[in-house]
Design a protein around this motif. Sequence first.
Motif, PDB file in Angstrom:
ATOM      1  N   VAL A 176     -38.775 -49.049  -4.035  1.00 35.61           N
ATOM      2  CA  VAL A 176     -39.122 -48.994  -5.455  1.00 35.61           C
ATOM      3  C   VAL A 176     -38.341 -47.898  -6.168  1.00 35.61           C
ATOM      4  O   VAL A 176     -37.911 -48.072  -7.315  1.00 35.61           O
ATOM      5  N   ALA A 177     -38.146 -46.765  -5.493  1.00 42.01           N
ATOM      6  CA  ALA A 177     -37.531 -45.610  -6.141  1.00 42.01           C
ATOM      7  C   ALA A 177     -36.013 -45.595  -6.056  1.00 42.01           C
ATOM      8  O   ALA A 177     -35.378 -44.700  -6.623  1.00 42.01           O
ATOM      9  N   THR A 178     -35.404 -46.569  -5.363  1.00 46.32           N
ATOM     10  CA  THR A 178     -33.942 -46.589  -5.253  1.00 46.32           C
ATOM     11  C   THR A 178     -33.316 -47.880  -5.762  1.00 46.32           C
ATOM     12  O   THR A 178     -32.116 -47.895  -6.058  1.00 46.32           O
ATOM     13  N   SER A 179     -34.075 -48.965  -5.870  1.00 49.07           N
ATOM     14  CA  SER A 179     -33.537 -50.227  -6.370  1.00 49.07           C
ATOM     15  C   SER A 179     -33.396 -50.178  -7.889  1.00 49.07           C
ATOM     16  O   SER A 179     -34.361 -49.902  -8.602  1.00 49.07           O
ATOM     17  N   ASP A 180     -32.199 -50.480  -8.394  1.00 48.30           N
ATOM     18  CA  ASP A 180     -31.980 -50.452  -9.841  1.00 48.30           C
ATOM     19  C   ASP A 180     -32.907 -51.427 -10.568  1.00 48.30           C
ATOM     20  O   ASP A 180     -33.433 -51.121 -11.642  1.00 48.30           O
ATOM     21  N   VAL A 181     -33.094 -52.598  -9.982  1.00 50.29           N
ATOM     22  CA  VAL A 181     -33.956 -53.600 -10.619  1.00 50.29           C
ATOM     23  C   VAL A 181     -35.398 -53.118 -10.647  1.00 50.29           C
ATOM     24  O   VAL A 181     -36.077 -53.165 -11.691  1.00 50.29           O
ATOM     25  N   LEU A 182     -35.893 -52.639  -9.500  1.00 47.13           N
ATOM     26  CA  LEU A 182     -37.293 -52.208  -9.443  1.00 47.13           C
ATOM     27  C   LEU A 182     -37.534 -50.958 -10.282  1.00 47.13           C
ATOM     28  O   LEU A 182     -38.640 -50.765 -10.810  1.00 47.13           O
ATOM     29  N   LEU A 183     -36.528 -50.124 -10.418  1.00 47.02           N
ATOM     30  CA  LEU A 183     -36.681 -48.960 -11.293  1.00 47.02           C
ATOM     31  C   LEU A 183     -36.890 -49.389 -12.740  1.00 47.02           C
ATOM     32  O   LEU A 183     -37.706 -48.813 -13.459  1.00 47.02           O
ATOM     33  N   THR A 184     -36.176 -50.428 -13.183  1.00 51.30           N
ATOM     34  CA  THR A 184     -36.373 -50.893 -14.556  1.00 51.30           C
ATOM     35  C   THR A 184     -37.661 -51.696 -14.705  1.00 51.30           C
ATOM     36  O   THR A 184     -38.093 -51.950 -15.824  1.00 51.30           O
ATOM     37  N   VAL A 185     -38.268 -52.064 -13.587  1.00 47.58           N
ATOM     38  CA  VAL A 185     -39.592 -52.684 -13.626  1.00 47.58           C
ATOM     39  C   VAL A 185     -40.663 -51.603 -13.763  1.00 47.58           C
ATOM     40  O   VAL A 185     -41.622 -51.756 -14.536  1.00 47.58           O
ATOM     41  N   ALA A 186     -40.499 -50.505 -13.038  1.00 49.29           N
ATOM     42  CA  ALA A 186     -41.529 -49.460 -13.016  1.00 49.29           C
ATOM     43  C   ALA A 186     -41.411 -48.495 -14.191  1.00 49.29           C
ATOM     44  O   ALA A 186     -42.413 -47.947 -14.654  1.00 49.29           O
ATOM     45  N   ILE A 187     -40.201 -48.262 -14.678  1.00 48.54           N
ATOM     46  CA  ILE A 187     -39.977 -47.309 -15.769  1.00 48.54           C
ATOM     47  C   ILE A 187     -39.987 -48.060 -17.096  1.00 48.54           C
ATOM     48  O   ILE A 187     -39.298 -49.072 -17.262  1.00 48.54           O
ATOM     49  N   THR A 188     -40.740 -47.554 -18.050  1.00 42.36           N
ATOM     50  CA  THR A 188     -40.896 -48.256 -19.327  1.00 42.36           C
ATOM     51  C   THR A 188     -40.198 -47.552 -20.491  1.00 42.36           C
ATOM     52  O   THR A 188     -40.115 -48.105 -21.585  1.00 42.36           O
ATOM     53  N   ASP A 189     -39.715 -46.336 -20.285  1.00 50.57           N
ATOM     54  CA  ASP A 189     -38.959 -45.660 -21.334  1.00 50.57           C
ATOM     55  C   ASP A 189     -37.576 -46.309 -21.443  1.00 50.57           C
ATOM     56  O   ASP A 189     -36.827 -46.371 -20.470  1.00 50.57           O
ATOM     57  N   GLU A 190     -37.225 -46.795 -22.638  1.00 46.14           N
ATOM     58  CA  GLU A 190     -35.990 -47.563 -22.810  1.00 46.14           C
ATOM     59  C   GLU A 190     -34.743 -46.752 -22.446  1.00 46.14           C
ATOM     60  O   GLU A 190     -33.820 -47.254 -21.804  1.00 46.14           O
ATOM     61  N   ARG A 191     -34.703 -45.515 -22.851  1.00 48.77           N
ATOM     62  CA  ARG A 191     -33.517 -44.702 -22.559  1.00 48.77           C
ATOM     63  C   ARG A 191     -33.375 -44.491 -21.056  1.00 48.77           C
ATOM     64  O   ARG A 191     -32.268 -44.589 -20.515  1.00 48.77           O
ATOM     65  N   GLU A 192     -34.475 -44.202 -20.396  1.00 43.23           N
ATOM     66  CA  GLU A 192     -34.428 -43.963 -18.954  1.00 43.23           C
ATOM     67  C   GLU A 192     -34.081 -45.235 -18.189  1.00 43.23           C
ATOM     68  O   GLU A 192     -33.359 -45.200 -17.192  1.00 43.23           O
ATOM     69  N   ARG A 193     -34.572 -46.371 -18.661  1.00 46.12           N
ATOM     70  CA  ARG A 193     -34.306 -47.632 -17.960  1.00 46.12           C
ATOM     71  C   ARG A 193     -32.817 -47.963 -17.962  1.00 46.12           C
ATOM     72  O   ARG A 193     -32.287 -48.521 -17.004  1.00 46.12           O
ATOM     73  N   ARG A 194     -32.132 -47.599 -19.033  1.00 46.11           N
ATOM     74  CA  ARG A 194     -30.712 -47.927 -19.135  1.00 46.11           C
ATOM     75  C   ARG A 194     -29.837 -46.993 -18.308  1.00 46.11           C
ATOM     76  O   ARG A 194     -28.615 -47.169 -18.237  1.00 46.11           O
ATOM     77  N   ARG A 195     -30.429 -46.015 -17.663  1.00 46.87           N
ATOM     78  CA  ARG A 195     -29.685 -45.210 -16.695  1.00 46.87           C
ATOM     79  C   ARG A 195     -29.341 -46.040 -15.456  1.00 46.87           C
ATOM     80  O   ARG A 195     -28.388 -45.723 -14.738  1.00 46.87           O
ATOM     81  N   TYR A 196     -30.150 -47.078 -15.224  1.00 39.69           N
ATOM     82  CA  TYR A 196     -30.003 -47.838 -13.980  1.00 39.69           C
ATOM     83  C   TYR A 196     -29.431 -49.235 -14.197  1.00 39.69           C
ATOM     84  O   TYR A 196     -28.805 -49.783 -13.298  1.00 39.69           O
ATOM     85  N   ARG A 197     -29.619 -49.800 -15.372  1.00 40.15           N
ATOM     86  CA  ARG A 197     -29.058 -51.122 -15.677  1.00 40.15           C
ATOM     87  C   ARG A 197     -28.740 -51.198 -17.164  1.00 40.15           C
ATOM     88  O   ARG A 197     -29.542 -50.758 -17.997  1.00 40.15           O
ATOM     89  N   ASP A 198     -27.570 -51.775 -17.481  1.00 40.69           N
ATOM     90  CA  ASP A 198     -27.221 -51.957 -18.890  1.00 40.69           C
ATOM     91  C   ASP A 198     -28.155 -52.955 -19.560  1.00 40.69           C
ATOM     92  O   ASP A 198     -28.462 -52.832 -20.745  1.00 40.69           O
ATOM     93  N   ASN A 199     -28.580 -53.946 -18.794  1.00 39.88           N
ATOM     94  CA  ASN A 199     -29.517 -54.950 -19.301  1.00 39.88           C
ATOM     95  C   ASN A 199     -30.787 -54.910 -18.452  1.00 39.88           C
ATOM     96  O   ASN A 199     -30.946 -55.720 -17.527  1.00 39.88           O
ATOM     97  N   PRO A 200     -31.663 -53.965 -18.732  1.00 34.70           N
ATOM     98  CA  PRO A 200     -32.869 -53.846 -17.912  1.00 34.70           C
ATOM     99  C   PRO A 200     -33.808 -55.031 -18.086  1.00 34.70           C
ATOM    100  O   PRO A 200     -33.715 -55.791 -19.064  1.00 34.70           O
ATOM    101  N   VAL A 201     -34.693 -55.167 -17.152  1.00 34.42           N
ATOM    102  CA  VAL A 201     -35.688 -56.234 -17.200  1.00 34.42           C
ATOM    103  C   VAL A 201     -36.493 -56.106 -18.486  1.00 34.42           C
ATOM    104  O   VAL A 201     -36.873 -54.998 -18.898  1.00 34.42           O
ATOM    105  N   ASP A 202     -36.737 -57.234 -19.144  1.00 38.02           N
ATOM    106  CA  ASP A 202     -37.560 -57.243 -20.354  1.00 38.02           C
ATOM    107  C   ASP A 202     -38.911 -56.581 -20.066  1.00 38.02           C
ATOM    108  O   ASP A 202     -39.495 -56.776 -18.986  1.00 38.02           O
TER     109      ASP A 202
END
Length: 316
Positions: free
Chosen positions: A117-143
């Motif tokens: 959970v803490a190392t997968s880019d996809v799962l990080l954008t699932v668990a993290i809800t702050d938009e700025r932080e989510r884009r640290r891991y994916r340009d197009n984070p999960v909706d």
Amino acid sequence: MSSEPEHTTPPEEYEDLGDVQPLEDEPAADEPEPESEPAETRLDTTVLDEAQRRVESGDRPELNVTPALTNLHESQRAWLRRWRTEGFGSRRELLLALHQLQVWTLGRVPSGWFKQVATSDVLLTVAITDERERRRYRDNPVDLKAAESERDLLASKYIRPRVRRAWRDLRPAAQEVTNEEQRKRFEDPEKQPFPAMRPRLYQRYVDQADATVRLLDGFRSLEHVEVWLEDLDEAGLGLIEQLVPDLDWKIRRNDVIEDMLVHERHESKFVAERELWVAKYLLPTWNAAIRAIARDADEHGEDTREKGLSPRDKQL
């Protein structure tokens, strides 16, 4: 042929009906109706009959005779609510929350899940809800809506079964409290601040959380790193040796690691690297230690910090 019925007058046996009483068994007007016996006077009622009556009337009896289980259950529910509905503001916040989940599940969630959970880019954008932080891991984070649904699925698959397992594991050791005054004291959150009413578990969590935060923040000198390494042994029951047998040597012999921990600790790439260390090394160690401690930690019904912990509580 006549169409008249054969009997135009009532048969003889029907003629004198005036003295016949009605078929309905109605009481005479001057006699009161007999009252039915109230349910309360039944001789065969039990305490469960009374409980059922109150439940059906919306007045459910509230009785908590195993406060340790209630303490654990309410904390589990609170963590799951946050996971499902809020998410987390950053990976650092997520890591600290995952450590708490290890306590609330008594170490029953597989250690590899926390790392994933803490190392997968996809799962990080699932668990993290702050938009700025989510884009640290994916340009197009999960909706965000899809992310909330995915967190719910992850909870159903990986967390809820382990929540039940932890509750089931704790149940045989949970003390029953039937004295009214004692029970009220145990139910007071200010009187029992320990998770599942186990001071030893609380003590180790604090030691582990402190070690985690120190690593996330970085160190002012290598001497501080040495102290931290020594503290890891107590916080994690020495179990980190199973993951990284030569951790001390690795730090001393690698200039990049020294930079990551001390000299350039404020660099964003090294902040991220220390977060990965927490996910890969600390969380699995903490999980195994919590699982070991939870097996035999004593239950205490009120705050014992002012009195000091018993010698047995200090063994682990």
